[in-house]
Design an enzyme around this catalytic site. Sequence first.
Site, PDB file in Angstrom:
ATOM      1  N   ASP A 262      41.513  60.478  62.059  1.00 27.38           N
ATOM      2  CA  ASP A 262      40.677  61.968  61.580  1.00 27.38           C
ATOM      3  C   ASP A 262      42.554  63.067  61.471  1.00 27.38           C
ATOM      4  O   ASP A 262      42.665  63.077  63.270  1.00 27.38           O
ATOM      5  CB  ASP A 262      40.219  62.234  62.825  1.00 27.38           C
ATOM      6  CG  ASP A 262      39.659  63.890  63.130  1.00 27.38           C
ATOM      7  OD1 ASP A 262      40.453  64.584  61.490  1.00 27.38           O
ATOM      8  OD2 ASP A 262      39.988  64.580  64.033  1.00 27.38           O
ATOM      9  N   LYS A 269      45.971  68.671  61.633  1.00 26.20           N
ATOM     10  CA  LYS A 269      45.914  68.652  63.035  1.00 26.20           C
ATOM     11  C   LYS A 269      47.364  68.960  63.669  1.00 26.20           C
ATOM     12  O   LYS A 269      48.321  68.481  62.750  1.00 26.20           O
ATOM     13  CB  LYS A 269      45.619  67.545  63.951  1.00 26.20           C
ATOM     14  CG  LYS A 269      43.632  67.221  63.700  1.00 26.20           C
ATOM     15  CD  LYS A 269      43.427  66.189  64.637  1.00 26.20           C
ATOM     16  CE  LYS A 269      42.113  65.681  64.653  1.00 26.20           C
ATOM     17  NZ  LYS A 269      41.701  66.631  65.990  1.00 26.20           N
ATOM     18  N   ASP A 281      39.106  57.057  66.900  1.00 24.55           N
ATOM     19  CA  ASP A 281      38.396  58.250  66.426  1.00 24.55           C
ATOM     20  C   ASP A 281      37.505  57.386  66.212  1.00 24.55           C
ATOM     21  O   ASP A 281      36.031  58.011  65.573  1.00 24.55           O
ATOM     22  CB  ASP A 281      38.676  59.870  65.439  1.00 24.55           C
ATOM     23  CG  ASP A 281      38.328  61.345  65.553  1.00 24.55           C
ATOM     24  OD1 ASP A 281      37.269  60.835  66.741  1.00 24.55           O
ATOM     25  OD2 ASP A 281      38.069  61.329  64.507  1.00 24.55           O
ATOM     26  N   ARG A 345      31.104  65.634  63.614  1.00 26.25           N
ATOM     27  CA  ARG A 345      29.087  65.836  63.899  1.00 26.25           C
ATOM     28  C   ARG A 345      28.820  65.772  62.220  1.00 26.25           C
ATOM     29  O   ARG A 345      27.483  65.843  61.697  1.00 26.25           O
ATOM     30  CB  ARG A 345      29.594  67.210  64.498  1.00 26.25           C
ATOM     31  CG  ARG A 345      30.319  68.728  63.902  1.00 26.25           C
ATOM     32  CD  ARG A 345      30.312  69.482  64.140  1.00 26.25           C
ATOM     33  NE  ARG A 345      31.697  69.225  65.479  1.00 26.25           N
ATOM     34  CZ  ARG A 345      31.596  70.228  66.185  1.00 26.25           C
ATOM     35  NH1 ARG A 345      31.032  71.566  66.391  1.00 26.25           N
ATOM     36  NH2 ARG A 345      32.881  70.580  66.936  1.00 26.25           N
TER      37      ARG A 345
HETATM   38  N1  BES Z   1      38.501  63.736  67.197  1.00 18.27           N
HETATM   39  C1  BES Z   1      38.835  65.486  67.183  1.00 18.27           C
HETATM   40  C2  BES Z   1      37.805  65.796  68.620  1.00 18.27           C
HETATM   41  C3  BES Z   1      39.272  64.546  69.794  1.00 18.27           C
HETATM   42  C4  BES Z   1      40.143  65.612  70.589  1.00 18.27           C
HETATM   43  C5  BES Z   1      38.960  63.848  70.123  1.00 18.27           C
HETATM   44  C6  BES Z   1      40.942  65.062  70.949  1.00 18.27           C
HETATM   45  C7  BES Z   1      39.844  62.852  70.800  1.00 18.27           C
HETATM   46  C8  BES Z   1      41.299  63.897  71.448  1.00 18.27           C
HETATM   47  C9  BES Z   1      37.435  65.855  66.716  1.00 18.27           C
HETATM   48  O1  BES Z   1      37.249  65.783  64.872  1.00 18.27           O
HETATM   49  C10 BES Z   1      38.010  67.405  66.379  1.00 18.27           C
HETATM   50  O2  BES Z   1      39.300  67.150  65.782  1.00 18.27           O
HETATM   51  N2  BES Z   1      37.194  68.474  66.582  1.00 18.27           N
HETATM   52  C11 BES Z   1      37.745  69.819  67.323  1.00 18.27           C
HETATM   53  C12 BES Z   1      36.490  70.391  66.876  1.00 18.27           C
HETATM   54  C13 BES Z   1      36.939  72.174  66.592  1.00 18.27           C
HETATM   55  C14 BES Z   1      37.245  72.442  65.525  1.00 18.27           C
HETATM   56  C15 BES Z   1      35.709  72.998  66.860  1.00 18.27           C
HETATM   57  C16 BES Z   1      38.616  69.997  68.892  1.00 18.27           C
HETATM   58  O3  BES Z   1      37.785  69.102  69.426  1.00 18.27           O
HETATM   59  O4  BES Z   1      39.468  70.332  68.445  1.00 18.27           O
HETATM   60 ZN    ZN Z   2      37.500  63.659  65.001  1.00 20.80          ZN
HETATM   61 MG    MG Z   3      38.045  66.333  63.955  1.00 20.94          MG
END
Ligand code: BES
Ligand code: ZN
Ligand code: MG
Length: 492
Positions: A262, A269, A281, A345
């Site tokens: 991801d 990121k 992920d 999601r």
């Molecule tokens: N894979 C991430 C969530 C994640 C974050 C897993 C840290 C493990 C450690 C997910 O896809 C993500 O990026 N979520 C975002 C959502 C946001 C953009 C609303 C997040 O949590 O920052």
């Molecule tokens: Zn993710």
């Molecule tokens: Mg993500």
Amino acid sequence: MKITVTQKNLSEWSGQVLAIGLVEENIENQLKKLNGLCDLESLFNYLKSKDFSAKSGEMVKLEFLNSSPEKIILIGLGKSEELSINDLREGACLASRSSIGSTGKIGVLFPWQTFEFDIAAQAVAESIRLSIFKDLRFSSDPKPSKSPQELDLIGIPEDTTDFISNIDPICSGVELARKLVGAPPNDLTPSKLASTAKEVAKKFQLECKILERADCEKLGMGAYLAVDQGSDLEPKFIHLIYKPKTNIKRRIAVIGKGLTFDSGGYNLKVGASQIEMMKYDMGGSASIIGAARAIGEIAPIGTEIHFIVASCENMVNGSAVHPGDIVKASNGKTIEINNTDAEGRLTLADALVYACKLKPDSIVDLATLTGACVIALGEEIAGLWVNDDELAQELEQASSLCGEKLWRMPLQKSYKKGLKSMLADIKNTGPRAGGSITAALFLTEFIEKGISWAHIDIAGTCWTDKDRGIDPAGATGFGVRTLVNWACKIGI
Ligand code: BES
Ligand code: ZN
Ligand code: MG
């Protein structure tokens, strides 16, 4: 690791390492069991000189030359009236980590009688085996450390063998999940995940369907395929089925998020978001495949189980999703992707619609879904969202039996307005506050009425940087044991 229960006295037992769990009260009396194995008076004096009082976490290791056992490990478990299954687990992890360096057999004698034998035996055996797991696949010069290959649970009645026979499949499932998560993203691609699922299916007589891109297009999985479109790798939609031979009374589906990497997509990121860790992920999918491996071998009666993963990568290229794109999921709902990093999601949306079409009694999904869940609950507790109290209770029971911690979180309906889109039916992200709750609420849009559903956010628990209890540093395989206990109704 071969696991045996035995009611032999210590004087008749032979093996390389003997681990004894002791409570704080009346240590000398408890140590009388060692009569004949060592000189009790010298032992008492030695323990006094070390100020050993069997407090929780205390440990003394005695080593002998040319003798059986060659090591005796005394482990403090704290006050007897406060003794919990978790103390047994922690004591067992101390014992197994201290047994590294010895081969052969480890015997464990704990105060079992405080608990139900089968529950205590399962907790200790899982801890002994799983806390010394090490992944050496990616070293060109692997140096495996010596560790015991056999485990004797001393003082456990022989009629608990039914329970004991589940331990090897469960631990093998956890180890498979850990290996899948631990593998780097250039090795563990969606195709490799699918071929691993296929191998598991073949070995344990599960049905296996792999849906290719064209199949998913036909089903209208526009949310899932949008995530994949910036990657050079093919998406793989994995569906394994366990069917008991007769008498199906319950049908369940488990779904795992399977992003083999991801990057965040165009909402890339950056900073502290740990892009380099995002191989994990696919932790949800790893636990689903690990659970399939375990369940295939345990072969529980009465329950048909579907294992589902919509696997792909979230990458950037000229065809990747733009922040702001609108896509359509397979239940016809339109989604404005206001953040490409909320991709999990989107993949789960189509996986949930697919699962609902199978008309199961309940669905459980496992996903490394939100950083917000890590902020809320830390790295030892996963978030649990459920639309049905009975399912919540079952999952809480299954998880407390194996020590995987879940904390129930609210499906606060009023927060749904945070997902309102001006153009589409829904946006994929809401405000930062309560981010793990709006993620769960987003998922509810893809579940048919009447199906009980649970979502478990394992973003914090699927990986650990340091040894932590039963988990050595690295991938934890979190969720496998809860899922297997729940699916097979072990201890429920
Ligand atoms: N894979 C991430 C969530 C994640 C974050 C897993 C840290 C493990 C450690 C997910 O896809 C993500 O990026 N979520 C975002 C959502 C946001 C953009 C609303 C997040 O949590 O920052
Ligand atoms: Zn993710
Ligand atoms: Mg993500």
